[in-house]
Enzyme design. Structure first.
Site, mmCIF file in Angstrom:
data_model
loop_
_atom_site.group_PDB
_atom_site.id
_atom_site.type_symbol
_atom_site.label_atom_id
_atom_site.label_comp_id
_atom_site.label_asym_id
_atom_site.label_seq_id
_atom_site.Cartn_x
_atom_site.Cartn_y
_atom_site.Cartn_z
ATOM 1 N N TRP A 187 0.867 -1.181 0.000
ATOM 2 C CA TRP A 187 0.000 0.000 0.000
ATOM 3 C C TRP A 187 0.902 1.229 0.000
ATOM 4 O O TRP A 187 1.900 1.266 0.730
ATOM 5 C CB TRP A 187 -0.915 0.040 1.235
ATOM 6 C CG TRP A 187 -1.623 1.363 1.305
ATOM 7 C CD1 TRP A 187 -2.692 1.748 0.561
ATOM 8 C CD2 TRP A 187 -1.257 2.506 2.118
ATOM 9 N NE1 TRP A 187 -3.023 3.060 0.855
ATOM 10 C CE2 TRP A 187 -2.166 3.546 1.796
ATOM 11 C CE3 TRP A 187 -0.257 2.742 3.070
ATOM 12 C CZ2 TRP A 187 -2.102 4.804 2.397
ATOM 13 C CZ3 TRP A 187 -0.196 3.999 3.664
ATOM 14 C CH2 TRP A 187 -1.117 5.017 3.332
ATOM 15 N N GLU A 228 -3.032 -2.779 -2.628
ATOM 16 C CA GLU A 228 -4.177 -2.238 -1.870
ATOM 17 C C GLU A 228 -4.537 -0.821 -2.312
ATOM 18 O O GLU A 228 -3.706 0.087 -2.268
ATOM 19 C CB GLU A 228 -3.827 -2.230 -0.379
ATOM 20 C CG GLU A 228 -4.926 -1.636 0.498
ATOM 21 C CD GLU A 228 -4.551 -1.630 1.983
ATOM 22 O OE1 GLU A 228 -3.414 -2.007 2.325
ATOM 23 O OE2 GLU A 228 -5.410 -1.220 2.783
ATOM 24 N N LYS A 230 -6.979 2.787 -2.237
ATOM 25 C CA LYS A 230 -7.592 3.660 -1.238
ATOM 26 C C LYS A 230 -8.322 4.792 -1.954
ATOM 27 O O LYS A 230 -7.966 5.153 -3.071
ATOM 28 C CB LYS A 230 -6.508 4.210 -0.307
ATOM 29 C CG LYS A 230 -7.035 4.865 0.951
ATOM 30 C CD LYS A 230 -5.908 5.124 1.948
ATOM 31 C CE LYS A 230 -6.442 5.737 3.232
ATOM 32 N NZ LYS A 230 -5.411 5.833 4.270
ATOM 33 N N ASP A 261 -9.570 -3.144 1.224
ATOM 34 C CA ASP A 261 -9.685 -2.678 2.601
ATOM 35 C C ASP A 261 -11.109 -2.134 2.777
ATOM 36 O O ASP A 261 -11.543 -1.256 2.017
ATOM 37 C CB ASP A 261 -8.631 -1.590 2.857
ATOM 38 C CG ASP A 261 -8.618 -1.114 4.302
ATOM 39 O OD1 ASP A 261 -7.567 -1.196 4.951
ATOM 40 O OD2 ASP A 261 -9.672 -0.605 4.761
ATOM 41 N N HIS A 264 -11.786 1.680 2.660
ATOM 42 C CA HIS A 264 -11.187 2.492 1.598
ATOM 43 C C HIS A 264 -12.115 2.806 0.440
ATOM 44 O O HIS A 264 -11.673 2.930 -0.698
ATOM 45 C CB HIS A 264 -9.931 1.790 1.069
ATOM 46 C CG HIS A 264 -8.778 1.848 2.018
ATOM 47 N ND1 HIS A 264 -7.519 1.453 1.697
ATOM 48 C CD2 HIS A 264 -8.710 2.299 3.300
ATOM 49 C CE1 HIS A 264 -6.706 1.623 2.721
ATOM 50 N NE2 HIS A 264 -7.410 2.128 3.712
ATOM 51 N N HIS A 288 -8.707 -6.494 3.989
ATOM 52 C CA HIS A 288 -8.343 -5.801 5.217
ATOM 53 C C HIS A 288 -9.651 -5.494 5.916
ATOM 54 O O HIS A 288 -10.346 -4.556 5.548
ATOM 55 C CB HIS A 288 -7.584 -4.499 4.915
ATOM 56 C CG HIS A 288 -6.109 -4.684 4.841
ATOM 57 N ND1 HIS A 288 -5.230 -3.639 4.765
ATOM 58 C CD2 HIS A 288 -5.366 -5.811 4.857
ATOM 59 C CE1 HIS A 288 -3.995 -4.128 4.720
ATOM 60 N NE2 HIS A 288 -4.051 -5.425 4.763
ATOM 61 N N ASP A 296 -12.318 8.350 9.033
ATOM 62 C CA ASP A 296 -11.334 7.348 9.458
ATOM 63 C C ASP A 296 -11.681 5.972 8.910
ATOM 64 O O ASP A 296 -12.823 5.540 8.967
ATOM 65 C CB ASP A 296 -11.276 7.278 10.989
ATOM 66 C CG ASP A 296 -10.270 6.231 11.445
ATOM 67 O OD1 ASP A 296 -9.110 6.312 11.010
ATOM 68 O OD2 ASP A 296 -10.647 5.314 12.191
ATOM 69 N N ASP A 298 -10.088 3.164 9.977
ATOM 70 C CA ASP A 298 -9.390 2.166 10.785
ATOM 71 C C ASP A 298 -9.932 1.963 12.193
ATOM 72 O O ASP A 298 -9.163 1.683 13.104
ATOM 73 C CB ASP A 298 -7.898 2.544 10.861
ATOM 74 C CG ASP A 298 -7.289 2.700 9.482
ATOM 75 O OD1 ASP A 298 -7.236 1.702 8.768
ATOM 76 O OD2 ASP A 298 -6.890 3.822 9.132
ATOM 77 N N ASP A 328 -7.032 -4.725 9.808
ATOM 78 C CA ASP A 328 -6.313 -3.460 9.716
ATOM 79 C C ASP A 328 -7.057 -2.356 10.450
ATOM 80 O O ASP A 328 -7.895 -1.672 9.872
ATOM 81 C CB ASP A 328 -6.124 -3.080 8.225
ATOM 82 C CG ASP A 328 -5.291 -1.818 8.072
ATOM 83 O OD1 ASP A 328 -4.695 -1.370 9.071
ATOM 84 O OD2 ASP A 328 -5.237 -1.274 6.947
HETATM 85 C C1 RNT Z 1 -3.648 2.511 4.847
HETATM 86 C C2 RNT Z 1 -3.818 1.064 4.510
HETATM 87 C C3 RNT Z 1 -2.716 0.175 4.977
HETATM 88 C C4 RNT Z 1 -2.227 0.543 6.356
HETATM 89 C C5 RNT Z 1 -1.236 -0.431 6.921
HETATM 90 C C6 RNT Z 1 -0.542 0.122 8.114
HETATM 91 O O1 RNT Z 1 -4.754 3.248 4.582
HETATM 92 O O2 RNT Z 1 -5.041 0.597 4.981
HETATM 93 O O3 RNT Z 1 -3.112 -1.145 4.896
HETATM 94 O O4 RNT Z 1 -3.278 0.658 7.250
HETATM 95 O O5 RNT Z 1 -0.368 -0.826 5.948
HETATM 96 ZN ZN ZN Z 2 -5.454 -1.529 4.842
#
Ligand code: RNT
Ligand code: ZN
Length: 421
Positions: A187, A228, A230, A261, A264, A288, A296, A298, A328
């Site tokens: 990523w 990955e 985003k 993810d 994302h 993820h 956010d 995460d 993640d």
């Molecule tokens: C970032 C991505 C990635 C990170 C990690 C730390 O937006 O989701 O996967 O969270 O690599």
């Molecule tokens: Zn991620």
């Protein structure tokens, strides 16, 4: 909870699931085979162990300053072992390149090698925890201008290509050591805050850089690559080089894994709907799992509609075997071990819930045009005694049942985390 009550409740639950042709015992055996790749970076707020570790970069943000963060590799390993002891089943560990054992030396990202990960390989063998890996293309001076693999600064671009090359080499080595595939995920934070003119140029550079970094082919039994995408990051609101379309095309054309993810995408997009679309074209997916909340991406995973739908889709497509499930999330505002355990258990609960679905019956209803029956059965499944099955699964695996893990996390905080000041 008393053991006998858990067992009694489980026997009654089995009958209820049996009434809709779901065999609970088979389901639990299936759940055992699903290993989550637990991210190491919740333990220390994505700091890593580089000698000159600076601030978190790449538009990532960890908020909160709950005491007890792991300050070194020993503490991180102690924490992770605690986490694994509080969740049922056998899970993997996903490492980032900044978590190597670099000693007192400055080892730059284009200098890392297997030597720096020998300790993790030993630990992995000792505890039977298989490893996955991630190149770290953020929190570094050469990423400060916002570009890494797509940088127009040739020196920086080559630096990051070399980093990814080395990370893939380390991944293949992990795979050989552990006797199963290490998934390597890339990523990058590349993008711009404001209107970008040369979107095409940056994306072409990213494609070329990836091709260079991935030139060496390793046996898939050793390592596999994932990329990955985003939607945006802090500081890359207007343009992200590695977008979903970019990596979807890249993964399909290069025959590698697509990493999806869950945090994302636009908030109204349903990630659970994407899996069946991309599986028409890619052979394998890395997920993820995470929870997006406003800006956010995460937050700690909960058993929400999104996570459950992702699990249901994997079950309905029979795709658990070819899907790597990574986690993640990072939250420093609560006990970090608690965040891990609660998030992992919620991911597992979502998967168990999906596995307890009478999918064949639902599919038959759908094919017969019995859409009322489909709706009604789906609704009925929500009040089946799912919790009794989950509790039994935890008991069977000798980990705290139900809310008992809250006290276990509390004890660990008192005994271990509170000494870290
Ligand atoms: C970032 C991505 C990635 C990170 C990690 C730390 O937006 O989701 O996967 O969270 O690599
Ligand atoms: Zn991620």
């Amino acid at each position: 909870m008393k053991e006998q009550s858990i067992l009694n409740a489980y026997e009654l639950a089995k009958e209820q699931y049996q009434s809709v042709d779901v065999q609970v015992e088979d389901t639990l055996a299936d759940l055992d085979k699903i290993n989550l790749s637990v991210h190491c970076w919740q333990a220390d707020d994505v700091s890593g162990f580089e000698q000159d570790a600076g601030a978190l970069g790449g538009g990532l943000a960890v908020t909160g300053n709950y005491p007890g963060k792991a300050r070194n590799i020993q503490e991180m390993r102690t924490d992770l072992q605690k986490v694994y002891s509080l969740v049922p089943g056998r899970q993997r560990l996903s490492l980032h390149a900044i978590y190597g054992e670099f000693g007192n030396k400055k080892v730059d990202r284009d200098e890392i090698s297997i030597d720096h990960f020998q300790g993790w390989a030993d630990w992995s063998r000792q505890y039977g925890i298989d490893l996955d890996f991630n190149a770290t293309l953020f929190s570094h001076a050469r990423a400060n201008e916002g570009f890494t693999l797509s940088s127009k600064n040739e020196g920086n671009r080559q630096f990051w290509i070399e980093h990814v090359r080395r990370c893939r080499e380390i991944s293949a080595w992990f795979g050989r050591q552990q006797g199963n595939t290490c998934v390597h995920n890339t990523w990058i934070p590349d993008g711009m805050k404001d209107t970008t003119i040369d979107r095409f140029g940056y994306r072409k550079l990213l494609m070329e850089s990836l091709d260079e970094a991935l030139r060496i082919k390793y046996p898939t039994s050793e390592m596999k690559d994932a990329v990955e995408s985003k939607l945006f990051g802090i500081g890359s609101e207007s343009f992200v080089v590695g977008s979903h379309e970019f990596y979807l095309g890249y993964a399909i054309s290069r025959g590698i894994l697509l990493c999806i993810d869950a945090g994302h995408f636009h908030p109204t997009e349903v990630v659970g709907d994407k899996i069946s679309a991309v599986y028409q074209y890619v052979d394998e997916v890395l997920l993820h799992l995470t929870r997006g909340v406003r800006w956010d991406s995460d937050h700690v995973i909960t058993m929400n509609d999104e996570t459950v739908l992702i699990a249901q889709e994997l079950r309905r497509m029979d795709a658990f075997g070819k899907t790597s499930i990574g986690l993640d999330f990072f939250d420093a505002s609560i006990n970090r071990i608690g965040a891990y355990v609660s998030g992992i258990r919620s991911a597992q609960k979502s998967i168990l819930y999906a596995l307890l679905e009478p999918t064949d019956t639902l599919r038959k209803y759908e094919e017969n045009g019995q859409w009322f029956e489909r709706l009604a059965l789906l609704e009925e499944m929500k009040t089946k005694p799912f919790g009794a099955v989950w509790d039994f699964y935890c008991l069977q695996h000798d980990v705290p049942v139900a809310q008992d893990y809250i006290a276990a996390v509390g004890e660990y905080e008192k005994k271990e985390l509170s000494n870290r000041i």
